[in-house]
Design a protein around this motif. Structure first.
Motif, PDB file in Angstrom:
ATOM      1  N   GLY A  32      -8.077  28.958 -16.454  1.00  0.00           N
ATOM      2  CA  GLY A  32      -7.994  27.659 -17.113  1.00  0.00           C
ATOM      3  C   GLY A  32      -9.208  26.790 -16.855  1.00  0.00           C
ATOM      4  N   HIS A  33      -9.707  26.821 -15.642  1.00  0.00           N
ATOM      5  CA  HIS A  33     -10.922  26.055 -15.324  1.00  0.00           C
ATOM      6  C   HIS A  33     -12.088  26.528 -16.184  1.00  0.00           C
ATOM      7  N   PHE A  34     -12.263  27.850 -16.267  1.00  0.00           N
ATOM      8  CA  PHE A  34     -13.378  28.399 -17.029  1.00  0.00           C
ATOM      9  C   PHE A  34     -13.190  28.176 -18.528  1.00  0.00           C
ATOM     10  N   GLN A  35     -11.958  28.214 -18.989  1.00  0.00           N
ATOM     11  CA  GLN A  35     -11.690  27.984 -20.407  1.00  0.00           C
ATOM     12  C   GLN A  35     -12.045  26.551 -20.784  1.00  0.00           C
ATOM     13  N   LYS A  36     -11.651  25.590 -19.965  1.00  0.00           N
ATOM     14  CA  LYS A  36     -11.975  24.188 -20.245  1.00  0.00           C
ATOM     15  C   LYS A  36     -13.484  23.947 -20.183  1.00  0.00           C
ATOM     16  N   LEU A  37     -14.146  24.579 -19.231  1.00  0.00           N
ATOM     17  CA  LEU A  37     -15.598  24.453 -19.146  1.00  0.00           C
ATOM     18  C   LEU A  37     -16.260  25.087 -20.363  1.00  0.00           C
ATOM     19  N   ALA A  38     -15.740  26.218 -20.808  1.00  0.00           N
ATOM     20  CA  ALA A  38     -16.298  26.878 -21.994  1.00  0.00           C
ATOM     21  C   ALA A  38     -16.151  25.994 -23.231  1.00  0.00           C
ATOM     22  N   VAL A  39     -14.994  25.370 -23.403  1.00  0.00           N
ATOM     23  CA  VAL A  39     -14.766  24.487 -24.556  1.00  0.00           C
ATOM     24  C   VAL A  39     -15.702  23.288 -24.489  1.00  0.00           C
ATOM     25  N   THR A  40     -15.805  22.674 -23.333  1.00  0.00           N
ATOM     26  CA  THR A  40     -16.684  21.515 -23.175  1.00  0.00           C
ATOM     27  C   THR A  40     -18.132  21.886 -23.450  1.00  0.00           C
ATOM     28  N   THR A  41     -18.556  23.041 -22.957  1.00  0.00           N
ATOM     29  CA  THR A  41     -19.922  23.507 -23.187  1.00  0.00           C
ATOM     30  C   THR A  41     -20.157  23.783 -24.669  1.00  0.00           C
ATOM     31  N   ALA A  42     -19.195  24.420 -25.327  1.00  0.00           N
ATOM     32  CA  ALA A  42     -19.321  24.699 -26.767  1.00  0.00           C
ATOM     33  C   ALA A  42     -19.395  23.397 -27.563  1.00  0.00           C
ATOM     34  N   GLN A  43     -18.605  22.413 -27.173  1.00  0.00           N
ATOM     35  CA  GLN A  43     -18.656  21.121 -27.860  1.00  0.00           C
ATOM     36  C   GLN A  43     -20.029  20.467 -27.692  1.00  0.00           C
ATOM     37  N   ALA A  44     -20.578  20.531 -26.495  1.00  0.00           N
ATOM     38  CA  ALA A  44     -21.902  19.957 -26.248  1.00  0.00           C
ATOM     39  C   ALA A  44     -22.962  20.682 -27.065  1.00  0.00           C
ATOM     40  N   ARG A  45     -22.859  21.989 -27.142  1.00  0.00           N
ATOM     41  CA  ARG A  45     -23.820  22.770 -27.928  1.00  0.00           C
ATOM     42  C   ARG A  45     -23.698  22.423 -29.416  1.00  0.00           C
ATOM     43  N   ALA A  46     -22.478  22.277 -29.884  1.00  0.00           N
ATOM     44  CA  ALA A  46     -22.256  21.940 -31.291  1.00  0.00           C
ATOM     45  C   ALA A  46     -22.813  20.557 -31.618  1.00  0.00           C
ATOM     46  N   ARG A  47     -22.607  19.572 -30.723  1.00  0.00           N
ATOM     47  CA  ARG A  47     -23.145  18.219 -30.950  1.00  0.00           C
ATOM     48  C   ARG A  47     -24.672  18.257 -31.022  1.00  0.00           C
ATOM     49  N   TRP A  48     -25.270  19.006 -30.132  1.00  0.00           N
ATOM     50  CA  TRP A  48     -26.730  19.137 -30.106  1.00  0.00           C
ATOM     51  C   TRP A  48     -27.242  19.766 -31.407  1.00  0.00           C
ATOM     52  N   ALA A  49     -26.632  20.888 -31.806  1.00  0.00           N
ATOM     53  CA  ALA A  49     -27.062  21.579 -33.023  1.00  0.00           C
ATOM     54  C   ALA A  49     -26.806  20.726 -34.263  1.00  0.00           C
ATOM     55  N   ALA A  50     -25.655  20.050 -34.312  1.00  0.00           N
ATOM     56  CA  ALA A  50     -25.334  19.207 -35.465  1.00  0.00           C
ATOM     57  C   ALA A  50     -26.337  18.072 -35.606  1.00  0.00           C
ATOM     58  N   MET A  51     -26.722  17.485 -34.478  1.00  0.00           N
ATOM     59  CA  MET A  51     -27.694  16.394 -34.550  1.00  0.00           C
ATOM     60  C   MET A  51     -29.047  16.920 -35.015  1.00  0.00           C
ATOM     61  N   ALA A  52     -29.449  18.092 -34.540  1.00  0.00           N
ATOM     62  CA  ALA A  52     -30.726  18.677 -34.973  1.00  0.00           C
ATOM     63  C   ALA A  52     -30.710  18.914 -36.478  1.00  0.00           C
ATOM     64  N   LEU A  53     -29.598  19.443 -36.980  1.00  0.00           N
ATOM     65  CA  LEU A  53     -29.484  19.656 -38.428  1.00  0.00           C
ATOM     66  C   LEU A  53     -29.499  18.333 -39.182  1.00  0.00           C
ATOM     67  N   SER A  54     -28.801  17.354 -38.668  1.00  0.00           N
ATOM     68  CA  SER A  54     -28.752  16.044 -39.313  1.00  0.00           C
ATOM     69  C   SER A  54     -30.145  15.429 -39.388  1.00  0.00           C
ATOM     70  N   ILE A  55     -30.883  15.492 -38.314  1.00  0.00           N
ATOM     71  CA  ILE A  55     -32.241  14.936 -38.291  1.00  0.00           C
ATOM     72  C   ILE A  55     -33.121  15.658 -39.303  1.00  0.00           C
ATOM     73  N   SER A  56     -32.979  16.980 -39.371  1.00  0.00           N
ATOM     74  CA  SER A  56     -33.850  17.757 -40.250  1.00  0.00           C
ATOM     75  C   SER A  56     -33.560  17.519 -41.734  1.00  0.00           C
ATOM     76  N   GLN A  57     -32.367  17.052 -42.073  1.00  0.00           N
ATOM     77  CA  GLN A  57     -31.995  16.845 -43.475  1.00  0.00           C
ATOM     78  C   GLN A  57     -32.742  15.675 -44.114  1.00  0.00           C
ATOM     79  N   SER A  58     -33.273  14.781 -43.297  1.00  0.00           N
ATOM     80  CA  SER A  58     -33.969  13.614 -43.847  1.00  0.00           C
ATOM     81  C   SER A  58     -35.320  13.982 -44.453  1.00  0.00           C
ATOM     82  N   GLY A  59     -35.884  15.102 -44.027  1.00  0.00           N
ATOM     83  CA  GLY A  59     -37.185  15.516 -44.548  1.00  0.00           C
ATOM     84  C   GLY A  59     -38.359  14.786 -43.932  1.00  0.00           C
ATOM     85  N   ARG A  60     -38.101  13.981 -42.930  1.00  0.00           N
ATOM     86  CA  ARG A  60     -39.180  13.247 -42.253  1.00  0.00           C
ATOM     87  C   ARG A  60     -39.186  13.636 -40.777  1.00  0.00           C
ATOM     88  N   ALA A  61     -40.260  13.302 -40.121  1.00  0.00           N
ATOM     89  CA  ALA A  61     -40.332  13.560 -38.684  1.00  0.00           C
ATOM     90  C   ALA A  61     -39.336  12.649 -37.970  1.00  0.00           C
TER      91      ALA A  61
END
Length: 130
Positions: free
Chosen positions: A58-87
């Motif tokens: 259970g400890h590792f499962q909760k850590l895995a979910v939290t880590t996946a959420q953090a990775r998803a937030r990071w990737a989503a923000m990178a995609l969001s920034i890139s959609q503007s077409g500007r630096a």
């Protein structure tokens, strides 16, 4: 010097390994080094067990979910920034870096906890009944 790659981190082992001393001296030195390693093992086991208690899936499962959420937030923000077409501006880069750091830290914590279980520093198994 040997090196080990774990996820995105490379660790170097700088343990001295004598090559040019007589076999009896090598055995004596290895005995001292084993005592040092054992002392480090006992210290880690006592401190980690006290600080973390018993770990279970259970400890590792909760850590895995939290880590996946953090990775998803990071990737989503990178995609969001890139959609503007500007630096990206400085604030966007700072936020993206903070999200990546959160993901990196959680990933490193997972690796560290796994290694603690692997080395026997913390007990792992079903949660004790209360």
């Amino acid at each position: 010097m040997s090196s080990t790659v774990t996820s995105s981190t490379r660790r170097f082992s700088d343990h001295f390994e004598p090559q040019d001393i007589d076999p009896q001296e090598q055995r004596r030195l290895r005995g001292h080094l084993e005592q040092i390693d054992y002392t480090a093992f006992i210290s880690n086991r006592e401190i980690m067990a006290q600080a973390l208690g018993r770990l279970d899936a259970g400890h590792f499962q909760k850590l895995a979910v939290t880590t996946a959420q953090a990775r998803a937030r990071w990737a989503a923000m990178a995609l969001s920034i890139s959609q503007s077409g500007r630096a990206p501006d400085a604030a966007e880069v700072e936020k993206l870096a903070a999200l990546r750091q959160a993901y990196d830290e959680l990933s490193a914590a997972y690796e560290a906890l796994r290694r603690m279980v692997e080395r026997g520093y913390v007990a792992y198994g079903p949660a004790a009944a209360s």
